[in-house]
Design a protein around this motif. Structure first.
Motif, PDB file in Angstrom:
ATOM      1  N   TRP A  48     -41.820 -38.142  25.121  1.00  0.00           N
ATOM      2  CA  TRP A  48     -41.880 -37.899  23.685  1.00  0.00           C
ATOM      3  C   TRP A  48     -41.831 -36.392  23.380  1.00  0.00           C
ATOM      4  O   TRP A  48     -41.091 -35.965  22.503  1.00  0.00           O
ATOM      5  CB  TRP A  48     -43.142 -38.517  23.093  1.00  0.00           C
ATOM      6  N   MET A  49     -42.604 -35.616  24.118  1.00  0.00           N
ATOM      7  CA  MET A  49     -42.712 -34.184  23.833  1.00  0.00           C
ATOM      8  C   MET A  49     -41.424 -33.445  24.162  1.00  0.00           C
ATOM      9  O   MET A  49     -40.965 -32.592  23.385  1.00  0.00           O
ATOM     10  CB  MET A  49     -43.872 -33.595  24.638  1.00  0.00           C
ATOM     11  N   VAL A  64     -37.889 -36.017  22.653  1.00  0.00           N
ATOM     12  CA  VAL A  64     -37.827 -36.548  21.282  1.00  0.00           C
ATOM     13  C   VAL A  64     -38.323 -35.510  20.280  1.00  0.00           C
ATOM     14  O   VAL A  64     -37.535 -34.879  19.577  1.00  0.00           O
ATOM     15  CB  VAL A  64     -38.626 -37.862  21.147  1.00  0.00           C
ATOM     16  N   SER A  65     -39.631 -35.305  20.225  1.00  0.00           N
ATOM     17  CA  SER A  65     -40.179 -34.443  19.170  1.00  0.00           C
ATOM     18  C   SER A  65     -39.721 -33.000  19.303  1.00  0.00           C
ATOM     19  O   SER A  65     -39.407 -32.348  18.294  1.00  0.00           O
ATOM     20  CB  SER A  65     -41.709 -34.513  19.185  1.00  0.00           C
ATOM     21  N   GLY A  66     -39.677 -32.476  20.542  1.00  0.00           N
ATOM     22  CA  GLY A  66     -39.261 -31.089  20.724  1.00  0.00           C
ATOM     23  C   GLY A  66     -37.855 -30.828  20.205  1.00  0.00           C
ATOM     24  O   GLY A  66     -37.612 -29.851  19.481  1.00  0.00           O
ATOM     25  N   VAL A 102     -36.038 -32.788  18.089  1.00  0.00           N
ATOM     26  CA  VAL A 102     -35.932 -33.074  16.656  1.00  0.00           C
ATOM     27  C   VAL A 102     -36.495 -31.920  15.835  1.00  0.00           C
ATOM     28  O   VAL A 102     -35.865 -31.453  14.873  1.00  0.00           O
ATOM     29  CB  VAL A 102     -36.661 -34.391  16.315  1.00  0.00           C
ATOM     30  N   LEU A 103     -37.669 -31.433  16.188  1.00  0.00           N
ATOM     31  CA  LEU A 103     -38.297 -30.366  15.417  1.00  0.00           C
ATOM     32  C   LEU A 103     -37.527 -29.056  15.538  1.00  0.00           C
ATOM     33  O   LEU A 103     -37.420 -28.307  14.557  1.00  0.00           O
ATOM     34  CB  LEU A 103     -39.744 -30.170  15.881  1.00  0.00           C
ATOM     35  N   THR A 115     -34.655 -29.110  13.222  1.00  0.00           N
ATOM     36  CA  THR A 115     -34.988 -29.516  11.855  1.00  0.00           C
ATOM     37  C   THR A 115     -35.784 -28.449  11.112  1.00  0.00           C
ATOM     38  O   THR A 115     -35.509 -28.174   9.938  1.00  0.00           O
ATOM     39  CB  THR A 115     -35.798 -30.824  11.863  1.00  0.00           C
ATOM     40  N   VAL A 167     -45.951 -25.092  15.169  1.00  0.00           N
ATOM     41  CA  VAL A 167     -46.232 -26.423  15.721  1.00  0.00           C
ATOM     42  C   VAL A 167     -46.485 -26.314  17.223  1.00  0.00           C
ATOM     43  O   VAL A 167     -47.435 -26.911  17.755  1.00  0.00           O
ATOM     44  CB  VAL A 167     -45.071 -27.389  15.433  1.00  0.00           C
ATOM     45  N   GLN A 168     -45.657 -25.543  17.918  1.00  0.00           N
ATOM     46  CA  GLN A 168     -45.840 -25.343  19.358  1.00  0.00           C
ATOM     47  C   GLN A 168     -47.187 -24.713  19.668  1.00  0.00           C
ATOM     48  O   GLN A 168     -47.850 -25.079  20.646  1.00  0.00           O
ATOM     49  CB  GLN A 168     -44.722 -24.465  19.917  1.00  0.00           C
ATOM     50  N   LEU A 226     -49.671 -27.520  19.516  1.00  0.00           N
ATOM     51  CA  LEU A 226     -49.463 -28.622  20.445  1.00  0.00           C
ATOM     52  C   LEU A 226     -49.555 -28.227  21.917  1.00  0.00           C
ATOM     53  O   LEU A 226     -50.067 -29.000  22.729  1.00  0.00           O
ATOM     54  CB  LEU A 226     -48.094 -29.272  20.196  1.00  0.00           C
ATOM     55  N   TYR A 259     -51.325 -30.430  24.650  1.00  0.00           N
ATOM     56  CA  TYR A 259     -50.392 -31.222  25.446  1.00  0.00           C
ATOM     57  C   TYR A 259     -50.648 -31.050  26.943  1.00  0.00           C
ATOM     58  O   TYR A 259     -50.733 -32.033  27.688  1.00  0.00           O
ATOM     59  CB  TYR A 259     -48.957 -30.829  25.090  1.00  0.00           C
TER      60      TYR A 259
END
Length: 205
Positions: free
Chosen positions: A51-52, A55-57, A59-60, A63, A72-73, A76, A80
Motif C-alpha cells: 500500500w505504501m 499505491v498511496s505513495g 497516487v499522492l 496528485t 504527508v511523508q 507517515l 510506517y
C-alpha cells in the motif's frame, strides 16, 4: 479516533471474527494461536509495504503539490517504519515460538533470516535515517518556499535555487538519506515477498 471515526467498529469486527475463530475446538490451541499471529504479522507487513510503496505513495506524489506530499511523508515515515519493524519482530517471535512448540520439525532458517533482516533494516531506518532525512527536508522546504517554489506536482523545478550552493548541498544530503531509505525499503519488500512464499510452501506441504 474513538468518537469521531469508524475505526473502533473495524477493531470490534476484527475482534469478533478472531473470537469466533478461537472458539472452534482444536487439539493444538496454543500452536494454532501462535501460527495465527505469525501469519497475521507477515500478511500485515506485506500489505502495508504494498500500500505504501505501490499505491498511496504513487497516487499522492502525482496528485498533491510537492510540499504537501512532503508534509504527508513527514508524518507517515516515522510511523510506517516503526510499524513495519514491529510487525517483523512479532512475526519472527511468533514463528520461532511456533517452531519451539512443534520441536523445530519444519523450521526454515531462511525464514528466520528473512524476518530478522526485515526487522534489522526497518529498525535501522527508523532510528538512524528517518530523522536526519526529515530534518534535511524541512530546511530544503523552507528555502524552496522562500524562493516561491514547491507547488509543482510530480516534479522538482529548481529555478534560481539551482545556483545556490547551500540549497544544492542540502538537496544532496536529503537525496542521500532518501535514496538509502528507498534502497532499504526495496530490500525489505523483496524479503517480505520471499517470506510470504515460504509461508505458502508451508501451507502446501
Amino acid at each position: 479516533v474513538v468518537t469521531k471515526t469508524t475505526q473502533p467498529f473495524h477493531i470490534a469486527l476484527a475482534a469478533v471474527m478472531l473470537l469466533t475463530w478461537l472458539s472452534k475446538p482444536s487439539p493444538n490451541a496454543s500452536i494454532r494461536l501462535w501460527r495465527a499471529l505469525y501469519v497475521g504479522a507477515v500478511a500485515t507487513h506485506l500489505g502495508a509495504q504494498i500500500w505504501m510503496t505501490l499505491v498511496s505513495g504513487i497516487v499522492l506524489y502525482f496528485t498533491l503539490p510537492r510540499h504537501d506530499f512532503g508534509r504527508v511523508q513527514t508524518v507517515l515515515f516515522p510511523l510506517y517504519y516503526a510499524f513495519n519493524a514491529a510487525m517483523s519482530l512479532i512475526g519472527l517471535f511468533a514463528y520461532t515460538r511456533t517452531q519451539y512448540l512443534s520441536n523445530f520439525e519444519h523450521i526454515s532458517w531462511v525464514q528466520v533470516a528473512l524476518l530478522l533482516a526485515m526487522f534489522s533494516i526497518e529498525a535501522f531506518i527508523r532510528l538512524r535515517l528517518v530523522r536526519p532525512m526529515i530534518r534535511a527536508k524541512h530546511i530544503k522546504t523552507q528555502m524552496e518556499e522562500a524562493a516561491g517554489g514547491g507547488q509543482e506536482i510530480g516534479q522538482l523545478i529548481l529555478g534560481e535555487l539551482a545556483h545556490c550552493p547551500r540549497y544544492m548541498r542540502i538537496l544532496r544530503v536529503f537525496r542521500m538519506y532518501h535514496s538509502s531509505i528507498a534502497m532499504g525499503t526495496m530490500i525489505t519488500l523483496g524479503c517480505s515477498l520471499y517470506s510470504t512464499m515460504i509461508l505458502v510452501d508451508s501451507i502446501c506441504t
